[in-house]
Every structure is written in C-alpha cells, then in structure tokens.
Enzyme design. Structure first.
Site, PDB file in Angstrom:
ATOM      1  N   LYS A   1       1.463   0.819  -5.555  1.00  0.00           N
ATOM      2  CA  LYS A   1       1.540  -0.541  -4.825  1.00  0.00           C
ATOM      3  C   LYS A   1       2.357  -1.526  -5.549  1.00  0.00           C
ATOM      4  CE  LYS A   1      -2.647  -0.159  -2.375  1.00  0.00           C
ATOM      5  NZ  LYS A   1      -3.989  -0.586  -2.308  1.00  0.00           N
TER       6      LYS A   1
ATOM      7  N   ARG B   1      32.027  -5.414 -28.139  1.00  0.00           N
ATOM      8  CA  ARG B   1      32.058  -6.770 -27.552  1.00  0.00           C
ATOM      9  C   ARG B   1      33.030  -7.648 -27.891  1.00  0.00           C
ATOM     10  NH1 ARG B   1      27.442  -9.655 -28.025  1.00  0.00           N
ATOM     11  NH2 ARG B   1      27.388 -10.308 -25.888  1.00  0.00           N
TER      12      ARG B   1
ATOM     13  N   LYS C   1      -5.886  -9.585   1.372  1.00  0.00           N
ATOM     14  CA  LYS C   1      -4.506  -8.822   1.163  1.00  0.00           C
ATOM     15  C   LYS C   1      -3.422  -9.835   0.531  1.00  0.00           C
ATOM     16  CE  LYS C   1      -2.933  -5.813   4.565  1.00  0.00           C
ATOM     17  NZ  LYS C   1      -3.049  -4.569   3.646  1.00  0.00           N
ATOM     18  N   ALA C   2      -3.154  -9.363  -0.558  1.00  0.00           N
ATOM     19  CA  ALA C   2      -2.111 -10.278  -1.351  1.00  0.00           C
ATOM     20  C   ALA C   2      -0.693 -10.603  -0.630  1.00  0.00           C
ATOM     21  CB  ALA C   2      -1.748  -9.503  -2.846  1.00  0.00           C
TER      22      ALA C   2
ATOM     23  N   ARG D   1     -11.847 -12.880   8.542  1.00  0.00           N
ATOM     24  CA  ARG D   1     -11.241 -13.387   9.636  1.00  0.00           C
ATOM     25  C   ARG D   1     -11.367 -12.677  10.825  1.00  0.00           C
ATOM     26  NH1 ARG D   1      -4.840 -11.649   9.776  1.00  0.00           N
ATOM     27  NH2 ARG D   1      -5.759  -9.636   9.382  1.00  0.00           N
TER      28      ARG D   1
ATOM     29  N   LYS E   1      -3.574  -9.343 -15.731  1.00  0.00           N
ATOM     30  CA  LYS E   1      -4.023  -8.035 -14.773  1.00  0.00           C
ATOM     31  C   LYS E   1      -2.711  -7.222 -14.446  1.00  0.00           C
ATOM     32  CE  LYS E   1      -6.303  -5.560 -11.827  1.00  0.00           C
ATOM     33  NZ  LYS E   1      -5.741  -5.306 -10.581  1.00  0.00           N
TER      34      LYS E   1
ATOM     35  N   HIS F   1      -2.194  -5.078 -17.409  1.00  0.00           N
ATOM     36  CA  HIS F   1      -3.174  -4.126 -17.468  1.00  0.00           C
ATOM     37  C   HIS F   1      -2.529  -3.116 -16.554  1.00  0.00           C
ATOM     38  CE1 HIS F   1      -6.519  -2.653 -15.361  1.00  0.00           C
ATOM     39  NE2 HIS F   1      -7.004  -2.468 -16.319  1.00  0.00           N
ATOM     40  N   ASN F   2      -2.457  -3.545 -15.536  1.00  0.00           N
ATOM     41  CA  ASN F   2      -1.911  -2.254 -14.352  1.00  0.00           C
ATOM     42  C   ASN F   2      -0.833  -1.399 -14.932  1.00  0.00           C
ATOM     43  OD1 ASN F   2      -4.068  -3.482 -12.922  1.00  0.00           O
ATOM     44  ND2 ASN F   2      -2.939  -3.135 -10.946  1.00  0.00           N
TER      45      ASN F   2
ATOM     46  N   GLY G   1     -13.717  -7.253  -1.171  1.00  0.00           N
ATOM     47  CA  GLY G   1     -14.658  -8.559  -1.131  1.00  0.00           C
ATOM     48  C   GLY G   1     -16.069  -8.197  -0.799  1.00  0.00           C
TER      49      GLY G   1
ATOM     50  N   SER H   1     -10.341  -6.096 -12.269  1.00  0.00           N
ATOM     51  CA  SER H   1     -10.021  -4.496 -12.336  1.00  0.00           C
ATOM     52  C   SER H   1     -11.218  -3.737 -12.202  1.00  0.00           C
ATOM     53  CB  SER H   1      -9.247  -4.559 -13.667  1.00  0.00           C
ATOM     54  OG  SER H   1      -9.076  -2.842 -13.661  1.00  0.00           O
ATOM     55  N   GLY H   2     -11.290  -2.591 -11.754  1.00  0.00           N
ATOM     56  CA  GLY H   2     -12.258  -1.603 -11.536  1.00  0.00           C
ATOM     57  C   GLY H   2     -12.587  -1.031 -10.230  1.00  0.00           C
TER      58      GLY H   2
ATOM     59  N   ALA I   1     -13.499  -6.825   3.362  1.00  0.00           N
ATOM     60  CA  ALA I   1     -12.980  -5.514   3.135  1.00  0.00           C
ATOM     61  C   ALA I   1     -13.561  -4.797   2.036  1.00  0.00           C
ATOM     62  CB  ALA I   1     -11.457  -5.222   3.209  1.00  0.00           C
TER      63      ALA I   1
HETATM   64  N1  LIG Z   1      -8.893  -4.682  -8.461  1.00  0.00           N
HETATM   65  C1  LIG Z   1      -8.890  -3.438  -7.618  1.00  0.00           C
HETATM   66  O1  LIG Z   1      -9.063  -2.435  -8.264  1.00  0.00           O
HETATM   67  C2  LIG Z   1      -8.467  -3.618  -6.372  1.00  0.00           C
HETATM   68  C3  LIG Z   1      -8.765  -2.548  -5.883  1.00  0.00           C
HETATM   69  C4  LIG Z   1      -8.213  -2.564  -4.298  1.00  0.00           C
HETATM   70  C5  LIG Z   1      -7.704  -3.789  -3.976  1.00  0.00           C
HETATM   71  N2  LIG Z   1      -7.513  -4.943  -4.824  1.00  0.00           N
HETATM   72  C6  LIG Z   1      -7.146  -6.461  -4.317  1.00  0.00           C
HETATM   73  O2  LIG Z   1      -8.173  -7.058  -3.914  1.00  0.00           O
HETATM   74  C7  LIG Z   1      -7.833  -7.747  -2.612  1.00  0.00           C
HETATM   75  C8  LIG Z   1      -8.611  -7.245  -1.370  1.00  0.00           C
HETATM   76  O3  LIG Z   1      -8.472  -5.792  -1.215  1.00  0.00           O
HETATM   77  P1  LIG Z   1      -9.130  -4.971  -0.100  1.00  0.00           P
HETATM   78  O4  LIG Z   1      -8.812  -3.549  -0.599  1.00  0.00           O
HETATM   79  O5  LIG Z   1     -10.646  -5.138  -0.246  1.00  0.00           O
HETATM   80  O6  LIG Z   1      -8.550  -5.529   1.056  1.00  0.00           O
HETATM   81  P2  LIG Z   1      -7.198  -5.330   1.532  1.00  0.00           P
HETATM   82  O7  LIG Z   1      -6.857  -4.166   2.252  1.00  0.00           O
HETATM   83  O8  LIG Z   1      -5.930  -5.637   0.649  1.00  0.00           O
HETATM   84  O9  LIG Z   1      -7.171  -6.656   2.577  1.00  0.00           O
HETATM   85  C9  LIG Z   1      -7.958  -6.634   3.663  1.00  0.00           C
HETATM   86  C10 LIG Z   1      -8.534  -7.836   4.039  1.00  0.00           C
HETATM   87  O10 LIG Z   1      -7.491  -8.796   4.000  1.00  0.00           O
HETATM   88  C11 LIG Z   1      -7.724  -9.874   4.996  1.00  0.00           C
HETATM   89  N3  LIG Z   1      -6.734 -10.450   5.763  1.00  0.00           N
HETATM   90  C12 LIG Z   1      -5.450  -9.723   5.810  1.00  0.00           C
HETATM   91  N4  LIG Z   1      -4.527 -10.614   6.316  1.00  0.00           N
HETATM   92  C13 LIG Z   1      -5.350 -12.110   6.313  1.00  0.00           C
HETATM   93  C14 LIG Z   1      -4.912 -13.248   6.719  1.00  0.00           C
HETATM   94  N5  LIG Z   1      -3.628 -13.627   7.186  1.00  0.00           N
HETATM   95  N6  LIG Z   1      -5.880 -14.191   6.807  1.00  0.00           N
HETATM   96  C15 LIG Z   1      -7.132 -14.012   6.446  1.00  0.00           C
HETATM   97  N7  LIG Z   1      -7.558 -12.512   5.827  1.00  0.00           N
HETATM   98  C16 LIG Z   1      -6.666 -11.529   6.067  1.00  0.00           C
HETATM   99  C17 LIG Z   1      -8.318  -8.875   6.213  1.00  0.00           C
HETATM  100  O11 LIG Z   1      -9.069  -9.345   7.222  1.00  0.00           O
HETATM  101  P3  LIG Z   1      -9.288  -8.662   8.447  1.00  0.00           P
HETATM  102  O12 LIG Z   1     -10.385  -7.726   8.535  1.00  0.00           O
HETATM  103  O13 LIG Z   1      -9.388 -10.083   9.470  1.00  0.00           O
HETATM  104  O14 LIG Z   1      -7.836  -7.972   8.672  1.00  0.00           O
HETATM  105  C18 LIG Z   1      -9.208  -8.081   5.185  1.00  0.00           C
HETATM  106  O15 LIG Z   1     -10.549  -8.717   4.884  1.00  0.00           O
HETATM  107  C19 LIG Z   1      -6.128  -7.235  -2.318  1.00  0.00           C
HETATM  108  O16 LIG Z   1      -5.620  -8.419  -3.188  1.00  0.00           O
HETATM  109  C20 LIG Z   1      -6.102  -6.214  -3.241  1.00  0.00           C
HETATM  110  O17 LIG Z   1      -4.742  -5.915  -3.713  1.00  0.00           O
HETATM  111  C21 LIG Z   1      -7.871  -4.894  -5.809  1.00  0.00           C
END
Ligand SMILES: NC(=O)c1ccc[n+]([C@@H]2O[C@H](COP(=O)([O-])OP(=O)(O)OC[C@H]3O[C@@H](n4cnc5c(N)ncnc54)[C@H](OP(=O)(O)O)[C@@H]3O)[C@@H](O)[C@H]2O)c1
Length: 471
Positions: A260, A444, A75-76, A34, A182, A185-186, A15, A128-129, A12
C-alpha cells in the site's frame, strides 16, 4: 446536549472497530460516516450503550463535549484534507482533530501547521494492529501538541494494547512524529515479513520440507527467542488446508505480493535522510519484482539455473533460525537508525526505548525481541546503532557464521534472499575499515575536482591527476 466524550468519523473496518473499543472502555462515542447508511448498519449490527450514530455533521459535532475530540478513521490522502475543510466552519478554538489513518507524515506536518494558525489542535496518530487491533487494543503512536495531549491521553491509553499494566501508547513527539514512527514501523514490518519468507524458501527449496513440517518448525521457533506475532501466524498459515481443491492453501496463492505504500515511503525517506535501510528497501523491491509474473516466467526459462549440489547438514534448520535472528537484529538496527536520524532532521526527541516498548503488543511486529531493544536503549539512550548493544553484539558475533553459510548456500543454489544478503552486507560494510571510498574520492577529484581529505595531513586537497587514459 453535548455529552459525548469523543467522535469517530469513518465507520469502515478500522473506524467502527476503534469506536466500539472506545465505547467498551466507558467513553461515550459519537459515530459518523460520510455515507449515512454505513453508520446505520454499524449501529444496528453492534448496538452499544456508549455509542450513538449521527447522520449529519452538525448533529455529530453538537453532540461532543468541549473541547471536541474528533478521530478521523478515513481513507488517507485527499479525503483527510476534504473532511478538515468540512469540519472547520463548525469548530471552536482548542478543539482537537486526531487523524488515526495511515497518513503520510509530511501531510500531517502540513495539516498541523495549517490548523495551528486556526487555533485547532491536530494529532497524527499511528495505529497498528489492523482490524483486530482496532477492536481489542492496538499499538498507538500519537504525535502532535504536547500541551493538548493530556486531553486525549486517557482515551488512547485505555483503548491501546497492554503489556501487564503498561499501555502500548506513548506520546511520540510534535507534529508528524506519530505518523513517521508508524511509517517506519511498517517498513520494519516489510523487512520482517521478507526475512520470514526467505527462511521459508530456504527450508522448502533447500531443506525440502513440506508444509506440515514447516508449520512445526515455525511453531518451535515461536517457543524461543524468535517468538513473535508474524512467526506465529506463519506457523498457522502452513497448517491451513485448502477446502477448494485440497492440499494447503499457501500453495494455491499467486506468487505476487501487494503493497500500500508505507514501506516505499520509508525507503524514499531513508534516501532523503541518507540512512542505509537496505533490508526494508530490498523487501519493497522484492514485492515489486514478484509482480513481474510474465518476465519472471521468461527469465526462469532463458537464464540457466546454477548447478550446485551441496549436502545440507543435520543442523540446517538451526542455521536458518540463527541467520533469521541475526538478520532481524540488523533490520531493527536499520529502522531505529532512521528514527535517530529523524530526531535531527525534524527536531523530534524520540524516545527509542519507549517506541520499542509500545511495539511489544497490539501491532504486527510485536515480538519478544522488542524487550531487548527497550533494554538496550534504557541502558544507553545515545547508542549510535543497535548492533553495538552488548546483547545484540554478542548475538551477531555468535551467529554471523550461520548467516554467512546460509547466504553462500542460497547464492550458489540461485535462491533469492535479498533481505538475508543485505543484512550480511550491512554487517560487513560496518566492520570493514576499507570500503574503497579512497578510490571513489580519487575518481571524484579526477573528473570533478571535488577534493579529498588525506589520512596523514589535515585539510582538503585537490590533485592534478596525470591523464594517461586514452579514449
Ligand atoms: N492500522 C492498520 O492496521 C490499518 C489497517 C487498515 C487501514 N488503516 C488506515 O485506517 C484508515 C481507515 O481504514 P479503513 O480500512 O477502515 O477504511 P478505508 O477503506 O481506508 O476508507 C474508507 C472510509 O473512508 C471514508 N471516506 C473516504 N473518502 C472520504 C471523504 N472524502 N470524506 C469523508 N469520508 C471519506 C469512507 O466513507 P464512505 O463510506 O462514505 O465511503 C469510509 O468510512 C485508513 O487511513 C487506513 O490506511 C490502518
């Protein structure tokens, strides 16, 4: 043949950008998602000589050099546990899983322990970023086994943001330390954004400035000690025209903020650890209240507004700027107090100077100000509170009168400024030798025999209180 240096699972936004960033730095990247069509799309749209797509987990894992290094950018939450279970049967001892998502640090500690039993290294890495950071250089906070860190250090340092030649990536500590840092930081980011927003409300509703002037003010502020990413983008936002219906787009955006959860996690954690981070909590609560659109509409009609007509002086903008700077010091003092407490709570040796230094580029809270925090902790790593550093103390003493004026003005005008007010409350709570806790202890002891300590005699005391109070 196993020839790829590292694998990224999750194509996504985050990544795919992180994978391309790694490939740009000369490492061979195996990409997997996936849903295979997503991988195909990324590989087709962004062909790169150092990146190959894989369409099943077995081929993906077989492509990786040993020990395998696998970054999860998915996804976390549950998905992270699910993918770990899918990977496990194919992994070999000392392979390394790196969770680069926004996982809750307690989940990271649990996964770290679980995988340690299986001789697999697990890293929780705060990144982060956002999208741009992932592609061009984020701030990176790795937590996990110190002994395995050298395997991933060259890649993480290469892809991180840099200040001069210094990477914005440093080993943070064991198990969940990276995700913890992190998370806070948020939380600090929430407080920073809230403070800027309150400055906006003051300038707009008391100062009466239009968006053009606001953009100019924030641009000017960004040339000085407040220089930061968030101040810079705020100046841009006020200048952005609305192509749909004219004017500026900022005025067309619904007054209801999303979140979030990382700010809320920070706040919950502060209560568990017994650390006052009231500004971060206030920032979370203000987002919560912003969503009560109907209730706010009703209250705005039914609760009378105060009538207060104070003239603002020629130095009003400067008073707001100084208040913002003092309040920002307090927001960071609160966040770093939580880091200090976490060292005891989780047995981590967090290096506060290093943490501040890796926030200087790549991340959302990057700011000139962070150099001063690094300097403060380099001078004295045992500093109990950032407020007591010489530089910050001088600033608080010089500018607290502006903060008092601005908070009083906003209170009298009925303008909500919870982060500014909490900054002032925090300063006053610390500088007051009398907080009334003597009375709390007396109450108290009266109703619960909880005992109290005395100012004049050592020991723990209980008093037989006279029951004069009649129901
Ligand atoms: N640091 C930052 O500024 C920042 C910003 C945004 C996000 N993040 C974090 O970075 C991570 C990725 O964020 P994102 O926005 O790129 O994606 P996302 O929307 O949080 O997650 C989508 C991704 O997760 C996969 N996924 C979901 N369920 C799954 C499962 N059960 N098994 C395997 N893959 C699965 C999806 O695959 P499919 O395509 O198959 O559904 C897709 O590749 C998250 O933890 C998010 O919180 C950080």
């Amino acid at each position: 043949m196993s020839q790829m240096d590292i694998g990224v699972i999750g194509m996504a936004v985050m990544g795919s950008n992180l994978a391309l960033n790694i490939a740009d730095h000369g490492f061979k990247v195996a990409a997997y998602n996936r849903t295979a069509s997503v991988t195909k799309e990324v590989i087709t749209k962004h062909p790169h000589k150092n990146m190959d797509g894989f369409y099943n987990l077995e081929d993906f894992l077989a492509s990786l050099k040993s020990p395998r290094k696998i970054i999860l950018m998915i996804k976390a939450g549950k998905p992270v546990d699910m993918i770990i279970e899918e990977l496990l049967p194919h992994l070999s001892p000392e392979d390394i899983i790196i969770d680069g998502g926004n996982s809750f640090f307690e989940d990271t500690i649990r996964r770290y322990d679980y995988l340690k039993e299986k001789n697999i290294y697990y890293f929780g890495v705060g990144i982060s970023g956002g999208e741009k950071g992932a592609r061009l250089g984020p701030s990176i906070m790795p937590g996990g086994s110190k002994e395995a860190y050298p395997h991933i250090q060259p890649i993480l340092e290469a892809i991180s943001a840099h200040v001069g030649s210094e990477p914005c990536c440093t080993y943070i500590g064991d198990n969940g330390a990276g995700h913890y840092v992190k998370m806070v930081h948020n939380g600090i980011e929430y407080a920073d954004m809230q403070l800027i927003t309150e400055a906006y409300l003051l300038l707009r509703h008391i100062g009466g400035f239009n968006n053009q002037k606001l953009s100019q003010i924030f641009n000017e502020w960004n040339q000085g000690e407040l220089h930061s990413y968030l101040i810079g983008i705020t100046a841009d936002i006020f200048a952005e025209n609305d192509e749909k219906s004219g004017g500026q787009i900022v005025d067309k955006i619904l007054d209801s903020a999303g979140q979030k959860g990382t700010g809320r996690w920070t706040s919950i954690q502060s209560l568990k650890q017994g650390v006052d981070i009231s500004m971060i909590t206030a920032a979370c609560n203000t987002r919560v209240v912003s969503n009560l659109l109907d209730e706010r509409k009703k209250a705005s009609k039914e609760i009378a507004a105060p009538s207060y007509n104070a003239e603002i002086g020629a130095d009003f903008i400067e008073e707001v700027r100084k208040s913002l700077y003092v309040a920002k010091i307090i927001a960071y003092a609160q966040g770093f107090s939580l880091y200090r407490s976490a060292c005891h709570e989780y047995n981590w040796q967090l290096n506060f100077a290093k943490i501040a230094s890796i926030f200087r580029a790549g991340c959302i809270i990057q700011a000139k100000f962070l150099n001063k925090i690094t300097e403060a902790y380099k001078k004295n790593e045992n500093l109990s509170n950032l407020m007591f550093d010489e530089f910050f103390l001088a600033n608080i003493n010089k500018n607290q009168s502006s903060l008092r004026k601005i908070v009083s003005l906003a209170v009298n005008k009925g303008i909500p400024i919870p982060a500014f007010s909490n900054a002032l409350q925090y300063i006053d709570a610390h500088r007051s030798t009398q907080l009334g806790a003597n009375l709390i202890q007396a109450q108290r002891d009266y109703f619960g025999a909880h005992t109290f300590r005395r100012t004049d005699i050592d020991g723990s005391f209980h008093h037989e209180w006279q029951e004069h109070y009649k129901k």
